[in-house]
Scaffold this motif. Structure first.
Motif, PDB file in Angstrom:
ATOM      1  N   UNK A  36      68.391  55.536  27.682  1.00  0.00           N
ATOM      2  CA  UNK A  36      68.262  55.954  29.081  1.00  0.00           C
ATOM      3  C   UNK A  36      68.920  54.954  30.036  1.00  0.00           C
ATOM      4  N   UNK A  37      69.338  53.799  29.532  1.00  0.00           N
ATOM      5  CA  UNK A  37      70.061  52.861  30.388  1.00  0.00           C
ATOM      6  C   UNK A  37      69.668  51.423  30.129  1.00  0.00           C
ATOM      7  N   UNK A  38      70.699  50.589  29.961  1.00  0.00           N
ATOM      8  CA  UNK A  38      70.473  49.176  29.650  1.00  0.00           C
ATOM      9  C   UNK A  38      70.948  48.290  30.788  1.00  0.00           C
ATOM     10  N   UNK A  71      75.171  44.350  31.744  1.00  0.00           N
ATOM     11  CA  UNK A  71      75.221  45.808  31.667  1.00  0.00           C
ATOM     12  C   UNK A  71      74.592  46.470  32.901  1.00  0.00           C
ATOM     13  N   UNK A  72      75.005  47.698  33.141  1.00  0.00           N
ATOM     14  CA  UNK A  72      74.605  48.418  34.354  1.00  0.00           C
ATOM     15  C   UNK A  72      74.493  49.894  34.006  1.00  0.00           C
ATOM     16  N   UNK A  73      73.575  50.197  33.089  1.00  0.00           N
ATOM     17  CA  UNK A  73      73.483  51.550  32.541  1.00  0.00           C
ATOM     18  C   UNK A  73      72.520  52.482  33.254  1.00  0.00           C
ATOM     19  N   UNK A  74      71.879  52.008  34.324  1.00  0.00           N
ATOM     20  CA  UNK A  74      71.034  52.883  35.142  1.00  0.00           C
ATOM     21  C   UNK A  74      71.857  53.348  36.334  1.00  0.00           C
ATOM     22  N   UNK A  75      71.318  54.314  37.074  1.00  0.00           N
ATOM     23  CA  UNK A  75      71.975  54.694  38.309  1.00  0.00           C
ATOM     24  C   UNK A  75      71.974  53.523  39.288  1.00  0.00           C
ATOM     25  N   UNK A  76      72.987  53.478  40.169  1.00  0.00           N
ATOM     26  CA  UNK A  76      73.152  52.317  41.044  1.00  0.00           C
ATOM     27  C   UNK A  76      71.929  52.100  41.942  1.00  0.00           C
ATOM     28  N   UNK A  77      71.373  53.179  42.478  1.00  0.00           N
ATOM     29  CA  UNK A  77      70.225  53.034  43.378  1.00  0.00           C
ATOM     30  C   UNK A  77      69.000  52.513  42.627  1.00  0.00           C
TER      31      UNK A  77
END
Ligand SMILES: [Zn+2]
Ligand SMILES: [Zn+2]
Length: 272
Positions: free
Chosen positions: A11-13, A27-33
């Protein structure tokens, strides 16, 4: 140096690392907000980050990188392969620097060295981050542990490593065979058993904290990953190593503390 996993798994790392007044995201695997909110909730201004350090171009590691970079004016740091495959346009981001695997990059108080890892991506890397007299190893998304990673992580006081799947759960699960083969392959993901073998054969003596990350929700269970790693640590007599699991929504801060070094006083010198 201290770090806090803010998101882990498909789901995002993303992991926030702080040292001597410098903060970076690995890493930037979530949405920016979502990522900005999680960074802010730790009392860190997103615009103060020194870099977003990218391991590879897959969405669960890069999804929010460009828009976060543009909105908060934070430069990216990654390999040429990651930029090429990630499709980042210069106009989409605040700026970028190229990380050459094996060549240290000074980022404020943190020195970052990329370590090439075997994964089905264009230029995937794990990282060794040094600062304030301690060393952190951070690697997710790779199919097997190679000699370069063992050597690079040997001096690390803390190691964050992927423990993605339990083979029996993956084999019996609902994934299509092509995906199962990809995950199981030499350029896929690391299993609980792979991590156990790494602990037995490769984990450095300096390591005092081991964090298991990027666990699959479908093909693993935190108890299985924990039990497998714990029994490997015990079989090596490594009872001093603190073992933690990164939950999908992250975990508390961990301080990277140096392993006690053997005293080298005048008593020892007299021996020679
Ligand atoms: Zn991933
Ligand atoms: Zn990946």
């Amino acid at each position: 140096m201290r770090f806090r996993v803010l998101g882990s798994g498909s789901s995002g790392n993303t992991t926030l690392i702080e040292c001597g007044g410098t903060a970076v995201l690995v890493d930037a695997g979530l949405g920016a907000r979502e990522m900005a909110e999680r960074v802010q909730s730790q009392g860190v201004d997103p615009g103060s980050l020194a870099a977003i350090v990218l391991s590879h171009e897959h969405g669960d590691h890069c999804r929010g990188a460009a828009s976060f970079s543009r909105k908060w004016g934070v430069r990216l740091l990654g390999t040429r392969g990651t930029y090429a495959a990630g499709g980042f346009g210069a106009e989409d981001i605040a700026g970028w620097d190229v990380l050459e695997p094996g060549r240290p990059w000074a980022c404020g108080a943190i020195t970052i060295t990329g370590v090439a890892v075997p994964h089905d991506a264009a230029g995937p890397v794990g990282f060794v981050l040094e600062g304030d007299g301690v060393t952190l190893g951070h690697a997710t998304d790779f199919g097997h542990v190679n000699r370069a990673l063992v050597d690079a992580f040997r001096p690390c006081d803390t190691v964050v490593i992927e423990s993605n799947y339990e083979p029996a759960l993956l084999r019996d699960g609902d994934y299509p065979w092509s995906l199962k083969e990809r995950i199981l392959g030499r350029f896929g993901h690391l299993s609980n058993e792979d991590v156990a073998q790494y602990i037995k054969r490769g984990l450095g003596e300096a390591c005092r904290t081991l964090v298991l990350a990027h666990l699959s929700r479908q093909n693993n269970h935190p108890d299985l990953a924990h039990m497998s790693a714990l029994s490997a640590l015990r079989s090596r007599g490594r009872t001093e190593v603190r073992l933690e699991i990164a939950e999908p929504d992250g975990m508390d801060w961990i301080t990277v503390a140096p392993a006690p070094r053997p005293a080298r006083g005048p008593e020892q010198l007299r021996l020679f």
